[in-house]
Write a protein that holds these residues in place. Structure first.
Motif, mmCIF file in Angstrom:
data_model
loop_
_atom_site.group_PDB
_atom_site.id
_atom_site.type_symbol
_atom_site.label_atom_id
_atom_site.label_comp_id
_atom_site.label_asym_id
_atom_site.label_seq_id
_atom_site.Cartn_x
_atom_site.Cartn_y
_atom_site.Cartn_z
ATOM 1 N N ARG A 184 -76.451 23.797 8.999
ATOM 2 C CA ARG A 184 -76.382 22.798 10.065
ATOM 3 C C ARG A 184 -75.205 21.850 9.861
ATOM 4 N NH1 ARG A 184 -81.345 18.857 12.154
ATOM 5 N NH2 ARG A 184 -80.146 17.765 13.761
ATOM 6 N N GLU A 185 -75.027 21.346 8.654
ATOM 7 C CA GLU A 185 -73.907 20.444 8.386
ATOM 8 C C GLU A 185 -72.583 21.155 8.578
ATOM 9 O OE1 GLU A 185 -74.096 18.473 4.672
ATOM 10 O OE2 GLU A 185 -75.927 17.364 5.156
ATOM 11 N N MET A 186 -72.507 22.429 8.206
ATOM 12 C CA MET A 186 -71.272 23.175 8.385
ATOM 13 C C MET A 186 -70.917 23.292 9.862
ATOM 14 S SD MET A 186 -69.845 26.301 9.297
ATOM 15 C CE MET A 186 -71.176 27.487 9.243
ATOM 16 N N ARG A 229 -85.259 28.820 11.468
ATOM 17 C CA ARG A 229 -84.333 27.867 12.084
ATOM 18 C C ARG A 229 -82.889 28.200 11.723
ATOM 19 N NH1 ARG A 229 -87.985 23.890 10.134
ATOM 20 N NH2 ARG A 229 -86.410 23.128 8.686
ATOM 21 N N ARG A 230 -82.655 28.542 10.470
ATOM 22 C CA ARG A 230 -81.289 28.902 10.059
ATOM 23 C C ARG A 230 -80.820 30.148 10.799
ATOM 24 N NH1 ARG A 230 -78.671 27.654 5.333
ATOM 25 N NH2 ARG A 230 -78.406 29.847 4.807
ATOM 26 N N TRP A 231 -81.711 31.113 10.905
ATOM 27 C CA TRP A 231 -81.352 32.338 11.622
ATOM 28 C C TRP A 231 -81.009 32.015 13.078
ATOM 29 C CZ3 TRP A 231 -80.933 37.284 9.616
ATOM 30 C CH2 TRP A 231 -80.722 38.310 10.544
ATOM 31 N N SER A 232 -81.808 31.162 13.696
ATOM 32 C CA SER A 232 -81.577 30.787 15.092
ATOM 33 C C SER A 232 -80.244 30.070 15.259
ATOM 34 C CB SER A 232 -82.717 29.912 15.604
ATOM 35 O OG SER A 232 -83.948 30.610 15.574
ATOM 36 N N TYR A 306 -80.029 33.519 -0.579
ATOM 37 C CA TYR A 306 -79.319 33.387 0.697
ATOM 38 C C TYR A 306 -80.074 32.517 1.701
ATOM 39 C CZ TYR A 306 -75.863 36.871 -0.656
ATOM 40 O OH TYR A 306 -74.840 37.537 -1.278
ATOM 41 N N PHE A 307 -81.259 32.041 1.311
ATOM 42 C CA PHE A 307 -82.080 31.182 2.163
ATOM 43 C C PHE A 307 -82.352 31.865 3.507
ATOM 44 C CE2 PHE A 307 -82.686 26.438 3.477
ATOM 45 C CZ PHE A 307 -84.009 26.698 3.739
ATOM 46 N N ARG A 349 -90.197 26.112 -1.892
ATOM 47 C CA ARG A 349 -89.701 26.179 -0.521
ATOM 48 C C ARG A 349 -88.566 25.183 -0.353
ATOM 49 N NH1 ARG A 349 -94.563 26.381 3.754
ATOM 50 N NH2 ARG A 349 -92.774 26.838 5.070
ATOM 51 N N ARG A 350 -87.488 25.650 0.240
ATOM 52 C CA ARG A 350 -86.327 24.801 0.459
ATOM 53 C C ARG A 350 -86.358 24.288 1.888
ATOM 54 N NH1 ARG A 350 -81.981 29.103 -1.404
ATOM 55 N NH2 ARG A 350 -80.486 27.527 -0.755
ATOM 56 N N ASN A 351 -85.656 23.193 2.113
ATOM 57 C CA ASN A 351 -85.729 22.567 3.428
ATOM 58 C C ASN A 351 -84.338 22.267 3.960
ATOM 59 O OD1 ASN A 351 -86.707 21.388 5.737
ATOM 60 N ND2 ASN A 351 -87.001 19.387 4.786
ATOM 61 N N ASP A 352 -83.853 23.133 4.854
ATOM 62 C CA ASP A 352 -82.649 22.834 5.596
ATOM 63 C C ASP A 352 -83.054 21.784 6.633
ATOM 64 O OD1 ASP A 352 -80.042 23.008 6.235
ATOM 65 O OD2 ASP A 352 -80.144 24.927 7.260
#
Length: 422
Positions: A184-186, A229-232, A306-307, A349-352
């Protein structure tokens, strides 16, 4: 001169008795805003006329600026369109609405209720994007939209094009072949896109839109898991890179025959998040370390690296012929439990970021508030929180706890928006 006085703080319309001069705005400009708000809400002129007890010809005249709008009509329209008074009569410039761009996608959303829910989500998405631009204009700090031209894709084999485009984008952005730690930041900082994590209908994964004034805008479903969400985000980014002038709503499981652009965007997400060269190297390193034996535990660790979801990385490994075809189908049929596997391996669990608003948006709002350009009511509306939460956000983003020499904690003011060049 008509004046609207409003004290509906719960609607986020500002301070009590805040005044808006209806007579001070060009009737043609106000008419365009009314028309845009009506279309974004999916209403016809006749439906508006019926709701406001007016003739349809009167609504037509209002939208053309041929007849001035009365203060009580403004209040009625605010409730009908789900807007604020300042949206209609405030000083900000109007933005081309999303309604026409999204009409086809919304129409394909299923039942009437589903279409209404989708229309509401698109309207809120549009308002968020417009608010972001409004804050930029207040601060004189607009996004530098130095976008590259669209990539062309092979319509007969969009999956092959996805690999090439993903590789080119990673090289352009200096990402190498490792994981993207904060996608998201990228997208916000390096590509100059507006990304929101908002509540969407459950089957909607994401929304993408492009307008000249706003640039590229993405919304992902805040209710979906982090990996989804990252995939989307990556999926919608694929649309931006190849078909940015065609707004899109990604609805899960809606296609019987998947369109070319959807095939490309989904393939691009996999290629961008899991670059072939890096994934092969990591897989082969694990294989060599285990004397050629790769276990499901290894695949789970790669997914964490790779999250992405375990399903996504397994299918990608199948695609690269590093795992036998049908591996994921067999795991699913056996009832493989993803979260249990992660817990057994000690993978937290990681949180983007799942915050609704980009951090830059929040800083712009706070800066405007501290410089007296926004009232506390306006700040809370722009941050989509109540006033108490808005104050806490200001405190959190402008002060940090510090241990002084005497051992006491004190709060230090920090300025992350002021210029360092004088």
């Amino acid at each position: 001169m008509g004046i609207v006085r409003n004290s509906l703080l719960e609607s986020g319309l500002g301070d009590p008795m805040q005044e808006y001069e209806v007579g001070g705005i060009d009737p043609r400009l106000l008419g365009r805003r009314i028309q845009e708000a009506r279309k974004a809400r999916g209403l016809t002129q006749q439906e508006v006329a019926d709701a406001l007890s007016l003739a349809r010809t009167t609504v037509t005249a209002l939208e053309k600026g041929e007849r001035r709008v009365r203060p009580d009509e403004i209040i009625d329209m605010v409730g009908l369109f789900g807007r604020t008074v300042s949206d209609l009569v405030g000083s900000r410039e109007p933005i081309s609405d999303f309604a026409v761009q999204f009409r086809t996608a919304i129409g394909a959303a299923g039942s009437r209720q589903a279409q209404e829910d989708m229309s509401e989500a698109v309207r809120e998405f549009q308002t968020l994007c417009e608010d972001y631009l409004y804050l930029e204009n207040l601060n004189g700090s607009t996004l530098r939209q130095n976008y590259i031209p669209e990539y062309s894709i092979n319509v007969t084999s969009p999956e092959d094009s996805a690999e090439d485009v993903a590789s080119a984008e990673r090289n352009r952005l200096g990402l190498g072949d490792g994981p993207v730690l904060n996608l998201r930041e990228m997208l916000e900082n390096d590509v100059a896109m507006r990304v929101f994590s908002m509540k969407l209908p459950s089957r909607v994964a994401g929304i993408f839109s492009y307008a000249q004034e706003l640039g590229g805008c993405i919304a992902v479903n805040a209710q979906h898991p982090e990996e989804r969400r990252r995939w989307s985000m990556a999926h919608e980014y694929g649309h931006f890179l190849t078909s940015r002038f065609h707004s899109e709503i990604s609805i899960l499981g809606v296609y019987r025959r998947v369109p070319v652009q959807e095939r490309f965007a989904d393939a691009f997400a996999g290629c961008f998040l899991m670059p072939a060269a890096g994934l092969r190297r990591r897989f082969n390193e694990m294989s060599r370390a285990a004397a050629g034996e790769v276990t499901m535990a290894d695949v789970v660790r790669i997914a964490d690296y790779y999250f992405v979801s375990i399903e996504a990385v397994t299918l990608r490994l199948e695609e690269l012929r590093l795992l036998p075809g049908g591996t994921w189908d067999r795991l699913r049929d056996r009832g493989f439990r993803v979260r249990e596997a992660q817990e057994q391996l000690g993978l937290s669990r990681r949180n983007d970021s799942d915050q609704l608003l980009p951090l830059r948006y929040q800083f712009l709002a706070i800066r405007s508030y501290e410089e007296g350009q926004l009232t506390e009511g306006e700040l809370s509306r722009l941050l989509r929180v109540d006033r108490v939460s808005a104050r806490r956000t200001v405190q959190r983003l402008t002060h940090t706890p510090h241990l002084c020499d005497e051992g006491d904690l004190e709060s230090l003011s920090i300025d992350l928006t002021g210029s360092l060049l004088g």
